[in-house]
Scaffold this motif. Structure first.
Motif, PDB file in Angstrom:
ATOM      1  N   MET A 192       4.212   4.997 -15.928  1.00 26.13           N
ATOM      2  CA  MET A 192       5.597   4.797 -15.578  1.00 26.13           C
ATOM      3  C   MET A 192       5.745   4.608 -14.061  1.00 26.13           C
ATOM      4  SD  MET A 192       8.933   7.016 -16.631  1.00 26.13           S
ATOM      5  CE  MET A 192       8.706   8.412 -15.586  1.00 26.13           C
ATOM      6  N   VAL A 193       4.979   5.371 -13.299  1.00 25.01           N
ATOM      7  CA  VAL A 193       5.063   5.286 -11.840  1.00 25.01           C
ATOM      8  C   VAL A 193       4.661   3.903 -11.353  1.00 25.01           C
ATOM      9  CG1 VAL A 193       4.107   6.196  -9.686  1.00 25.01           C
ATOM     10  CG2 VAL A 193       4.731   7.761 -11.520  1.00 25.01           C
ATOM     11  N   VAL A 194       3.576   3.338 -11.936  1.00 24.47           N
ATOM     12  CA  VAL A 194       3.133   2.021 -11.481  1.00 24.47           C
ATOM     13  C   VAL A 194       4.135   0.936 -11.855  1.00 24.47           C
ATOM     14  CG1 VAL A 194       0.681   2.558 -11.350  1.00 24.47           C
ATOM     15  CG2 VAL A 194       1.623   1.797 -13.488  1.00 24.47           C
ATOM     16  N   ALA A 195       4.799   1.070 -12.981  1.00 28.01           N
ATOM     17  CA  ALA A 195       5.824   0.100 -13.373  1.00 28.01           C
ATOM     18  C   ALA A 195       7.012   0.157 -12.409  1.00 28.01           C
ATOM     19  CB  ALA A 195       6.283   0.359 -14.801  1.00 28.01           C
ATOM     20  N   ILE A 196       7.409   1.353 -12.034  1.00 21.58           N
ATOM     21  CA  ILE A 196       8.506   1.526 -11.072  1.00 21.58           C
ATOM     22  C   ILE A 196       8.135   0.910  -9.727  1.00 21.58           C
ATOM     23  CG2 ILE A 196       9.791   3.255  -9.733  1.00 21.58           C
ATOM     24  CD1 ILE A 196       9.695   5.023 -12.297  1.00 21.58           C
ATOM     25  N   ALA A 197       6.882   1.130  -9.297  1.00 23.65           N
ATOM     26  CA  ALA A 197       6.429   0.555  -8.019  1.00 23.65           C
ATOM     27  C   ALA A 197       6.487  -0.967  -8.056  1.00 23.65           C
ATOM     28  CB  ALA A 197       5.007   1.027  -7.712  1.00 23.65           C
ATOM     29  N   LEU A 198       6.103  -1.561  -9.162  1.00 28.87           N
ATOM     30  CA  LEU A 198       6.134  -3.018  -9.291  1.00 28.87           C
ATOM     31  C   LEU A 198       7.565  -3.543  -9.253  1.00 28.87           C
ATOM     32  CD1 LEU A 198       4.568  -5.612  -9.625  1.00 28.87           C
ATOM     33  CD2 LEU A 198       4.620  -5.244 -12.089  1.00 28.87           C
ATOM     34  N   VAL A 199       8.480  -2.876  -9.935  1.00 28.20           N
ATOM     35  CA  VAL A 199       9.880  -3.302  -9.931  1.00 28.20           C
ATOM     36  C   VAL A 199      10.469  -3.189  -8.526  1.00 28.20           C
ATOM     37  CG1 VAL A 199      12.190  -2.724 -10.783  1.00 28.20           C
ATOM     38  CG2 VAL A 199      10.265  -2.815 -12.366  1.00 28.20           C
ATOM     39  N   ILE A 200      10.189  -2.089  -7.848  1.00 30.72           N
ATOM     40  CA  ILE A 200      10.690  -1.911  -6.475  1.00 30.72           C
ATOM     41  C   ILE A 200      10.149  -3.019  -5.580  1.00 30.72           C
ATOM     42  CG2 ILE A 200      10.526  -0.449  -4.413  1.00 30.72           C
ATOM     43  CD1 ILE A 200      10.708   1.982  -6.335  1.00 30.72           C
ATOM     44  N   TYR A 201       8.853  -3.301  -5.693  1.00 29.95           N
ATOM     45  CA  TYR A 201       8.262  -4.350  -4.866  1.00 29.95           C
ATOM     46  C   TYR A 201       8.896  -5.710  -5.146  1.00 29.95           C
ATOM     47  CZ  TYR A 201       5.036  -7.412  -2.531  1.00 29.95           C
ATOM     48  OH  TYR A 201       4.509  -8.372  -1.709  1.00 29.95           O
ATOM     49  N   SER A 202       9.189  -5.985  -6.413  1.00 28.13           N
ATOM     50  CA  SER A 202       9.742  -7.296  -6.754  1.00 28.13           C
ATOM     51  C   SER A 202      11.126  -7.521  -6.162  1.00 28.13           C
ATOM     52  CB  SER A 202       9.774  -7.493  -8.268  1.00 28.13           C
ATOM     53  OG  SER A 202      10.711  -6.625  -8.858  1.00 28.13           O
ATOM     54  N   PHE A 203      11.893  -6.444  -5.984  1.00 28.37           N
ATOM     55  CA  PHE A 203      13.239  -6.575  -5.430  1.00 28.37           C
ATOM     56  C   PHE A 203      13.300  -6.243  -3.938  1.00 28.37           C
ATOM     57  CE2 PHE A 203      14.186  -5.870  -9.967  1.00 28.37           C
ATOM     58  CZ  PHE A 203      14.889  -7.042 -10.193  1.00 28.37           C
ATOM     59  N   TRP A 204      12.189  -5.837  -3.358  1.00 28.52           N
ATOM     60  CA  TRP A 204      12.163  -5.462  -1.954  1.00 28.52           C
ATOM     61  C   TRP A 204      12.529  -6.677  -1.101  1.00 28.52           C
ATOM     62  CZ3 TRP A 204      11.993  -0.709  -0.217  1.00 28.52           C
ATOM     63  CH2 TRP A 204      11.737  -0.475   1.123  1.00 28.52           C
ATOM     64  N   PRO A 205      13.536  -6.558  -0.241  1.00 26.92           N
ATOM     65  CA  PRO A 205      14.015  -7.727   0.495  1.00 26.92           C
ATOM     66  C   PRO A 205      13.125  -8.143   1.669  1.00 26.92           C
ATOM     67  CG  PRO A 205      15.280  -5.793   1.104  1.00 26.92           C
ATOM     68  CD  PRO A 205      14.354  -5.374   0.007  1.00 26.92           C
ATOM     69  N   PHE A 206      12.197  -7.295   2.060  1.00 28.67           N
ATOM     70  CA  PHE A 206      11.367  -7.591   3.222  1.00 28.67           C
ATOM     71  C   PHE A 206      10.000  -8.103   2.788  1.00 28.67           C
ATOM     72  CE2 PHE A 206      14.089  -3.921   4.211  1.00 28.67           C
ATOM     73  CZ  PHE A 206      14.912  -4.531   5.139  1.00 28.67           C
ATOM     74  N   ASN A 207       9.413  -8.924   3.632  1.00 22.24           N
ATOM     75  CA  ASN A 207       8.091  -9.454   3.364  1.00 22.24           C
ATOM     76  C   ASN A 207       7.049  -8.405   3.764  1.00 22.24           C
ATOM     77  OD1 ASN A 207       6.009 -11.118   2.743  1.00 22.24           O
ATOM     78  ND2 ASN A 207       6.294 -12.499   4.481  1.00 22.24           N
ATOM     79  N   ILE A 208       6.309  -7.950   2.796  1.00 24.79           N
ATOM     80  CA  ILE A 208       5.298  -6.912   3.060  1.00 24.79           C
ATOM     81  C   ILE A 208       3.925  -7.520   2.848  1.00 24.79           C
ATOM     82  CG2 ILE A 208       4.353  -4.707   2.283  1.00 24.79           C
ATOM     83  CD1 ILE A 208       7.144  -3.964   1.333  1.00 24.79           C
ATOM     84  N   ASN A 209       3.074  -7.355   3.847  1.00 27.80           N
ATOM     85  CA  ASN A 209       1.696  -7.802   3.697  1.00 27.80           C
ATOM     86  C   ASN A 209       0.920  -6.769   2.901  1.00 27.80           C
ATOM     87  OD1 ASN A 209       1.886 -10.215   5.079  1.00 27.80           O
ATOM     88  ND2 ASN A 209       1.494  -9.243   7.059  1.00 27.80           N
ATOM     89  N   ILE A 210       0.103  -7.245   2.018  1.00 33.38           N
ATOM     90  CA  ILE A 210      -0.755  -6.363   1.238  1.00 33.38           C
ATOM     91  C   ILE A 210      -2.069  -6.258   1.999  1.00 33.38           C
ATOM     92  CG2 ILE A 210      -1.837  -5.997  -1.003  1.00 33.38           C
ATOM     93  CD1 ILE A 210       0.297  -8.108  -2.027  1.00 33.38           C
ATOM     94  N   GLU A 211      -2.377  -5.079   2.425  1.00 34.88           N
ATOM     95  CA  GLU A 211      -3.576  -4.850   3.229  1.00 34.88           C
ATOM     96  C   GLU A 211      -4.766  -4.527   2.330  1.00 34.88           C
ATOM     97  OE1 GLU A 211      -3.553  -5.247   6.518  1.00 34.88           O
ATOM     98  OE2 GLU A 211      -1.398  -5.610   6.569  1.00 34.88           O
ATOM     99  N   ARG A 212      -5.963  -4.684   2.871  1.00 36.43           N
ATOM    100  CA  ARG A 212      -7.191  -4.347   2.147  1.00 36.43           C
ATOM    101  C   ARG A 212      -7.203  -2.876   1.743  1.00 36.43           C
ATOM    102  NH1 ARG A 212     -11.860  -7.513   5.570  1.00 36.43           N
ATOM    103  NH2 ARG A 212     -10.885  -9.547   5.401  1.00 36.43           N
ATOM    104  N   THR A 213      -6.566  -2.043   2.546  1.00 38.66           N
ATOM    105  CA  THR A 213      -6.513  -0.615   2.247  1.00 38.66           C
ATOM    106  C   THR A 213      -5.886  -0.377   0.881  1.00 38.66           C
ATOM    107  OG1 THR A 213      -6.238  -0.203   4.604  1.00 38.66           O
ATOM    108  CG2 THR A 213      -5.686   1.600   3.112  1.00 38.66           C
ATOM    109  N   TRP A 214      -4.839  -1.150   0.530  1.00 37.65           N
ATOM    110  CA  TRP A 214      -4.173  -0.976  -0.759  1.00 37.65           C
ATOM    111  C   TRP A 214      -5.080  -1.395  -1.909  1.00 37.65           C
ATOM    112  CZ3 TRP A 214      -0.624   2.352  -1.126  1.00 37.65           C
ATOM    113  CH2 TRP A 214       0.222   2.591  -0.046  1.00 37.65           C
ATOM    114  N   VAL A 215      -5.909  -2.379  -1.659  1.00 31.01           N
ATOM    115  CA  VAL A 215      -6.865  -2.799  -2.683  1.00 31.01           C
ATOM    116  C   VAL A 215      -7.857  -1.664  -2.931  1.00 31.01           C
ATOM    117  CG1 VAL A 215      -8.643  -4.486  -3.301  1.00 31.01           C
ATOM    118  CG2 VAL A 215      -6.613  -5.229  -2.031  1.00 31.01           C
ATOM    119  N   ILE A 216      -8.375  -1.098  -1.867  1.00 27.55           N
ATOM    120  CA  ILE A 216      -9.330   0.007  -1.989  1.00 27.55           C
ATOM    121  C   ILE A 216      -8.679   1.205  -2.678  1.00 27.55           C
ATOM    122  CG2 ILE A 216     -10.690   1.678  -0.671  1.00 27.55           C
ATOM    123  CD1 ILE A 216     -11.124  -0.634   1.391  1.00 27.55           C
ATOM    124  N   ILE A 217      -7.462   1.535  -2.281  1.00 27.67           N
ATOM    125  CA  ILE A 217      -6.748   2.665  -2.900  1.00 27.67           C
ATOM    126  C   ILE A 217      -6.556   2.403  -4.398  1.00 27.67           C
ATOM    127  CG2 ILE A 217      -4.505   3.822  -3.017  1.00 27.67           C
ATOM    128  CD1 ILE A 217      -4.419   3.580   0.080  1.00 27.67           C
TER     129      ILE A 217
END
Length: 173
Positions: free
Chosen positions: A1-26
């Motif tokens: 459920m947490v990962v689904a919420i994170a995806l929905v928040i990201y999809s509506f997030w108004p700012f451009n966020i770079n996905i860093e390599r750190t997030w891939v590793i995490i």
């Protein structure tokens, strides 16, 4: 459920966020961390009576995790493909470890990391959503091994996400 919420928040997030390599590793490490932490908590009787939103903390999978982890001691480096043959052990990394050992998990994670790393420079919102979706699915493999080893039911959607990310990045298919 947490990962689904994170995806929905990201999809509506108004700012451009770079996905860093750190997030891939995490995203790759969380399922491994979950496997060992959840098994440890169960073996040491922590949170036995905990109920979250009407659901018990332990799902029944933890006993199987412990059983497979104990069995892994005999074939840690190359796994026991004859016994597990990439079956669903309810944790993606555990399925790969049981079947292919540490060597197989390192190979798979290197492949996933390098494949995602190529896509990280994309400026396309669609490509970024596909990458975030892939990362969310990797995190979800903490409790659903089929995401990594489930055959066509899961490989087709993940492959499609990689294709969407590549197409919107301008990488030639």
């Amino acid at each position: 459920m947490v990962v689904a919420i994170a995806l929905v928040i990201y999809s509506f997030w108004p700012f451009n966020i770079n996905i860093e390599r750190t997030w891939v590793i995490i995203s790759l490490i969380i399922p491994i961390f979950f496997l060992f932490l959840y098994s440890y908590l169960y073996e040491n009787n922590y949170f036995i009576d905990l109920v979250i939103m009407g659901k018990e903390f332990y799902s029944g999978r933890e006993g199987y995790f412990v059983e497979v982890l104990n069995d892994l001691k005999n074939y840690l480096f190359f796994g026991n493909f004859g016994m597990y043959h990439l079956t669903n052990t309810h944790n993606g990394p555990l399925s790969v470890l049981a079947s292919l050992g540490i060597s197989g998990l390192i190979f798979l994670y290197s492949y996933l990391y390098n494949s995602i790393k190529i896509l990280l420079n994309s400026k396309s919102k669609t490509s970024k959503m596909a990458i975030v979706s892939i990362l969310v699915l990797l995190v979800q493999s903490s409790s659903e091994a089929a995401i990594l080893v489930g055959g066509a039911n899961f490989t087709v959607p993940i492959a499609t996400l990689f294709l969407v990310a590549k197409a919107n990045k301008g990488v030639e298919l």
